[in-house]
Design an enzyme around this catalytic site. Structure first.
Site, PDB file in Angstrom:
ATOM      1  CG  ASP A  43      -1.698   1.210   1.248  1.00 17.05           C
ATOM      2  OD1 ASP A  43      -2.792   1.161   0.669  1.00 17.05           O
ATOM      3  OD2 ASP A  43      -1.318   2.153   2.046  1.00 17.05           O
ATOM      4  CE1 TYR A  63       0.527   7.471   2.822  1.00 21.07           C
ATOM      5  CE2 TYR A  63       1.220   5.518   2.108  1.00 21.07           C
ATOM      6  CZ  TYR A  63       0.231   6.387   2.841  1.00 21.07           C
ATOM      7  OH  TYR A  63      -0.755   5.658   3.343  1.00 21.07           O
ATOM      8  CG  HIS A  85      -4.523   9.577   1.145  1.00 17.04           C
ATOM      9  ND1 HIS A  85      -3.569  10.084   0.760  1.00 17.04           N
ATOM     10  CD2 HIS A  85      -5.030   9.112   2.160  1.00 17.04           C
ATOM     11  CE1 HIS A  85      -2.801   9.328   1.828  1.00 17.04           C
ATOM     12  NE2 HIS A  85      -3.623   8.890   2.660  1.00 17.04           N
ATOM     13  CE  LYS A 118      -3.862   5.013   1.265  1.00 18.02           C
ATOM     14  NZ  LYS A 118      -2.407   4.481   0.907  1.00 18.02           N
TER      15      LYS A 118
END
Length: 285
Positions: A47, A52, A110, A77
């Protein structure tokens, strides 16, 4: 049969491993090796997210793992700030390009609001627009399944007003000490699988005496108990680590928690995350 071999089936028939590797706060430069290590240990669910900033490394790890792509389940996401159809279309294609993948197994919105206005203003129209982009990418085969993250019941009901596909997944903060039981029940009643992120409560739960006591009774660590707890709730568990030893330990959760202990963990209130208390972390607040 270990937890790494166990799967759930999404409402569209796609299978997803019950235990995954979260990559939040794993730097792009080391993400590829972390993913390769996890896959070598037996993880098949990885994931990540645009926020990120490690999609490139995660994609590299997937491509160079030595395991066939179809055996892996890769999620990412859409950035929470994107509340526009055209931007969402471009960002979905951008994730595919950045990761170097032909398809993504699961893509999520997200959050229902941008991080700097989390649980704030009304972004209903923007979420419906972003969802339309997800539906089209899903129909085109770019995304095998689609979902949302941090969505409350009202946010899901908003998507419903124009959706042709009900979200397959809602990824939310779930851990002993923070169990959104009503939201979990609502989603499960609609065939929306819950994914539990930060199942170890950003690490702060390690210090909780009651949780330590329950873990000791089972002869397991606090992280193992917490991961097992989220699995017992019927969720996908996504502990985050770049440490292969922790990855192995996190997968040793083939035990069951008694009903009494499940209830104790379910009713626990522990939401002090120490240095991570400023939630959401991307808000800049």
């Amino acid at each position: 049969m270990t937890i790494l071999n166990e799967t759930y089936t999404l409402s569209n028939g796609v299978t997803i491993p019950k235990l995954g590797l979260g990559t939040w706060f794993i730097d792009d430069a080391v993400a590829a090796q972390a993913v390769r290590d996890a896959i070598a240990i037996g993880y098949r669910n990885i994931d990540t997210a645009q926020a990120y900033a490690n999609e490139r490394g995660v994609g590299e790890g997937v491509r160079t793992s030595g395991v066939a792509r179809e055996e892996l389940f890769v999620s990412t996401k859409l950035a929470a700030e994107i509340k526009d159809y055209d931007q969402a279309v471009a960002a979905i294609d951008g994730s595919l390009e950045t990761m170097g993948l032909d398809y993504i197994d699961l893509m999520l919105i997200h959050a229902p609001q941008p991080w700097d206005d989390f649980r704030g203003g009304d972004y209903s129209e923007g979420n419906r627009a972003a969802w339309k982009a997800h539906e089209e990418a899903h129909a085109a085969g770019k995304l095998r399944s689609i979902g949302v993250s941090n969505f409350l019941q009202a946010d899901l009901e908003n998507i419903d007003t124009e959706a042709t596909v009900t979200p397959h997944v809602n990824q939310v903060l779930v851990h002993a000490g923070n169990t959104p039981s009503e939201l979990i029940e609502y989603c499960q009643g609609r065939g929306i699988l819950i994914e539990a992120y930060s199942p170890i409560a950003h690490g702060e739960i390690l210090k909780h005496p009651q949780v330590q006591e329950i873990a000791a009774r089972y002869g397991v660590s606090v992280p193992q108990l917490c991961i097992r707890y989220t699995l017992e709730l019927g969720t996908v568990s996504l502990p985050k680590t770049a440490n292969p030893n922790h990855m192995r330990d996190n997968s040793l959760v083939d035990f069951h928690i008694s009903e009494a202990d499940l209830e104790a963990l379910r009713t626990l209130d522990a939401k002090d995350y120490g240095e991570h208390t400023a939630f959401p972390v991307y808000s800049g607040k």
